[in-house]
Design an enzyme around this catalytic site. Structure first.
Site, PDB file in Angstrom:
ATOM      1  N   GLU A  38       0.833  -1.211   0.000  1.00  0.00           N
ATOM      2  CA  GLU A  38       0.000   0.000   0.000  1.00  0.00           C
ATOM      3  C   GLU A  38       0.868   1.261   0.000  1.00  0.00           C
ATOM      4  O   GLU A  38       0.532   2.250  -0.635  1.00  0.00           O
ATOM      5  CB  GLU A  38      -0.970   0.013   1.194  1.00  0.00           C
ATOM      6  CG  GLU A  38      -2.068  -1.050   1.141  1.00  0.00           C
ATOM      7  CD  GLU A  38      -3.031  -0.883  -0.035  1.00  0.00           C
ATOM      8  OE1 GLU A  38      -2.987   0.158  -0.721  1.00  0.00           O
ATOM      9  OE2 GLU A  38      -3.814  -1.813  -0.297  1.00  0.00           O
ATOM     10  N   TYR A  83       9.615   9.694  -4.035  1.00  0.00           N
ATOM     11  CA  TYR A  83       9.039   9.993  -2.717  1.00  0.00           C
ATOM     12  C   TYR A  83       9.706   9.134  -1.638  1.00  0.00           C
ATOM     13  O   TYR A  83       9.073   8.295  -0.999  1.00  0.00           O
ATOM     14  CB  TYR A  83       7.528   9.763  -2.708  1.00  0.00           C
ATOM     15  CG  TYR A  83       6.799  10.588  -3.740  1.00  0.00           C
ATOM     16  CD1 TYR A  83       6.417  11.904  -3.473  1.00  0.00           C
ATOM     17  CD2 TYR A  83       6.515  10.072  -4.996  1.00  0.00           C
ATOM     18  CE1 TYR A  83       5.765  12.674  -4.425  1.00  0.00           C
ATOM     19  CE2 TYR A  83       5.859  10.836  -5.957  1.00  0.00           C
ATOM     20  CZ  TYR A  83       5.485  12.125  -5.661  1.00  0.00           C
ATOM     21  OH  TYR A  83       4.837  12.870  -6.603  1.00  0.00           O
ATOM     22  N   TYR A 121      -5.689   6.581   4.801  1.00  0.00           N
ATOM     23  CA  TYR A 121      -5.838   5.638   3.698  1.00  0.00           C
ATOM     24  C   TYR A 121      -5.148   4.301   4.014  1.00  0.00           C
ATOM     25  O   TYR A 121      -5.755   3.234   3.954  1.00  0.00           O
ATOM     26  CB  TYR A 121      -5.297   6.216   2.369  1.00  0.00           C
ATOM     27  CG  TYR A 121      -5.128   5.114   1.362  1.00  0.00           C
ATOM     28  CD1 TYR A 121      -6.245   4.579   0.731  1.00  0.00           C
ATOM     29  CD2 TYR A 121      -3.885   4.520   1.142  1.00  0.00           C
ATOM     30  CE1 TYR A 121      -6.122   3.515  -0.128  1.00  0.00           C
ATOM     31  CE2 TYR A 121      -3.752   3.455   0.284  1.00  0.00           C
ATOM     32  CZ  TYR A 121      -4.872   2.948  -0.346  1.00  0.00           C
ATOM     33  OH  TYR A 121      -4.752   1.871  -1.161  1.00  0.00           O
ATOM     34  N   ASP A 139      -8.691   6.478  -1.606  1.00  0.00           N
ATOM     35  CA  ASP A 139      -7.595   7.083  -2.385  1.00  0.00           C
ATOM     36  C   ASP A 139      -8.189   7.781  -3.609  1.00  0.00           C
ATOM     37  O   ASP A 139      -9.414   7.904  -3.730  1.00  0.00           O
ATOM     38  CB  ASP A 139      -6.557   6.014  -2.774  1.00  0.00           C
ATOM     39  CG  ASP A 139      -7.100   5.018  -3.800  1.00  0.00           C
ATOM     40  OD1 ASP A 139      -8.299   5.091  -4.132  1.00  0.00           O
ATOM     41  OD2 ASP A 139      -6.311   4.178  -4.268  1.00  0.00           O
ATOM     42  N   CYS A 203     -18.246  -1.421 -17.334  1.00  0.00           N
ATOM     43  CA  CYS A 203     -18.391  -1.115 -15.902  1.00  0.00           C
ATOM     44  C   CYS A 203     -19.658  -1.701 -15.309  1.00  0.00           C
ATOM     45  O   CYS A 203     -20.760  -1.486 -15.836  1.00  0.00           O
ATOM     46  CB  CYS A 203     -18.370   0.396 -15.692  1.00  0.00           C
ATOM     47  SG  CYS A 203     -18.468   0.834 -13.949  1.00  0.00           S
ATOM     48  N   THR A 300       6.759  17.143  -5.166  1.00  0.00           N
ATOM     49  CA  THR A 300       5.396  17.500  -4.747  1.00  0.00           C
ATOM     50  C   THR A 300       5.173  19.013  -4.763  1.00  0.00           C
ATOM     51  O   THR A 300       4.164  19.502  -5.241  1.00  0.00           O
ATOM     52  CB  THR A 300       5.114  16.953  -3.334  1.00  0.00           C
ATOM     53  OG1 THR A 300       5.591  15.621  -3.287  1.00  0.00           O
ATOM     54  CG2 THR A 300       3.639  16.981  -3.032  1.00  0.00           C
TER      55      THR A 300
HETATM   56  N1  ADE Z   1      -4.378   0.306  -5.198  1.00  0.00           N
HETATM   57  C1  ADE Z   1      -3.760   0.510  -4.038  1.00  0.00           C
HETATM   58  N2  ADE Z   1      -4.039  -0.461  -3.182  1.00  0.00           N
HETATM   59  C2  ADE Z   1      -4.858  -1.312  -3.814  1.00  0.00           C
HETATM   60  C3  ADE Z   1      -5.497  -2.483  -3.467  1.00  0.00           C
HETATM   61  N3  ADE Z   1      -5.307  -3.004  -2.252  1.00  0.00           N
HETATM   62  N4  ADE Z   1      -6.287  -3.067  -4.354  1.00  0.00           N
HETATM   63  C4  ADE Z   1      -6.468  -2.538  -5.557  1.00  0.00           C
HETATM   64  N5  ADE Z   1      -5.878  -1.447  -5.957  1.00  0.00           N
HETATM   65  C5  ADE Z   1      -5.094  -0.822  -5.102  1.00  0.00           C
END
Ligand code: ADE
Length: 353
Positions: A38, A83, A121, A139, A203, A300
């Protein structure tokens, strides 16, 4: 008032069951794996993250090993992801987990949030995916889906708008919150793409999507940036001694690109006379100055507009580390911003655009 988002839950979960991508961090629900992925995914695309993630976990398989890794090695593993404070925060968080929690990963949203580099997040993603906590993980992908489904014209870059959308989502969050969070992120990443790239024909939510109904898909979400990035001009010196070694220096431990190795550089676009004066300050005899190229890098809050020069010098003097191009490539974490001037082939972008 009825929450329009209630209608997305079932079609989204059904879609995810068949469209879920097999990703290296989805092989188990180990919070260390999910956390590292993540953090990597925050500013980097899934495809680019995959190989960094696999190598990272191979070399640093658990919190203990991450807590002990030397910073230079860590930055080298992170090289190219950008980053870099993300990497330093990972290590600080690992140290804290080892020191304060006996190496056991925190297992609630509130305790995860206390870790360095972990915001709402990431805490939401780890708590929901690994520990089934009923929390959201919002996010940019999620905001895009929510803004389109609800037809919201609010500026999703405003914290209060993000909060309000998170609250709406929390309201409809099913018990399998982690699966739902991953599903909505996945839809944003693979189907509900930004701008005109949205694949509404594929979708599962097109039947309940306000933006689709009203032809607003390419206008939503509204993202108005109020911040204008500062532009800074820099002159980059590829100082090269006669034996082919080049000068690098470590950046300060704090601030932009902390702790990384860089080519010496100075603020402003220096004239040749100014470059020679600068070299004199560094205690270096200049033989020849050859323009390499110009390049731009966006951080940034700041853009670097750079002009790079190869500066041949008589010997490796001054307070620099003099390394071979091979050593630079293999052992030192050179920021992506400076890669266009590296003395080895890279895929870095050049030119001001
Ligand atoms: N983008 C960031 N984390 C994610 C996740 N766990 N599943 C799908 N897309 C992501």
């Amino acid at each position: 008032m009825e929450n329009h988002l209630q209608r997305i839950v079932n079609p989204l979960l059904a879609w995810y069951e068949t469209h879920r991508r097999e990703l290296p961090w989805r092989r188990d629900k180990d919070p260390y794996h999910v956390w590292v992925s993540e953090i990597m995914l925050q500013q980097t695309r899934v495809e680019a993250v995959k190989k960094y993630y696999v190598r990272f976990i191979e070399i640093l398989p658990d919190v203990q090993s991450l807590s002990e890794v030397p910073e230079d090695r860590l930055l080298k593993l992170w090289e190219g992801l950008g980053y870099y404070s993300r990497a330093r925060n990972l290590k600080r968080a690992a140290e804290r987990i080892v020191r304060d929690c006996g190496g056991v990963f925190p297992d609630t949203f509130a305790s995860l949030l206390k870790l360095p580099g972990v915001g709402e997040y990431t805490a939401g993603a780890v708590a929901s995916i690994c520990f089934d906590e009923k929390v959201t993980a919002v996010d940019g992908n999620v905001l895009r889906v929510v803004a389109r489904v609800t037809g919201s014209r609010e500026n999703v870059l405003l914290p209060e708008v993000k909060k309000q959308m998170a609250a709406q989502l929390l309201n409809v969050l099913p018990d399998n919150a982690g699966t739902f969070n991953e599903a909505i992120m996945e839809l944003g990443e693979t189907v509900c793409l930004p701008g005109g790239a949205a694949k509404c024909g594929e979708c599962p939510l097109s039947g309940v999507c306000t933006a689709h109904r009203d032809g607003l898909t390419s206008e939503l979400p509204v993202r108005i940036k109020h911040m204008k990035r500062r532009q800074e001009q820099r002159t980059v010196f590829l100082l090269m001694a006669e034996d082919g070694r080049i000068a690098v220096e470590k950046r300060p431990d704090k601030g932009l690109l902390a702790g990384m190795y860089q080519l010496p550089n100075a603020e402003g676009f220096l004239t040749e006379t100014e470059m020679r004066a600068m070299a004199e300050v560094w205690g270096i005899d200049v033989l020849e100055i050859i323009f390499i190229k110009e390049a731009k890098h966006a951080f940034t809050h700041l853009d670097w507009l750079m002009k790079g020069y190869q500066v041949r010098v008589s010997h490796s003097a001054g307070e620099f580390l003099w390394v071979t191009p091979k050593q630079l490539q293999e052992q030192y974490a050179l920021p992506t911003a400076l890669k266009p001037f590296a003395p080895f082939p890279t895929t870095a972008k050049t030119a001001f655009r």
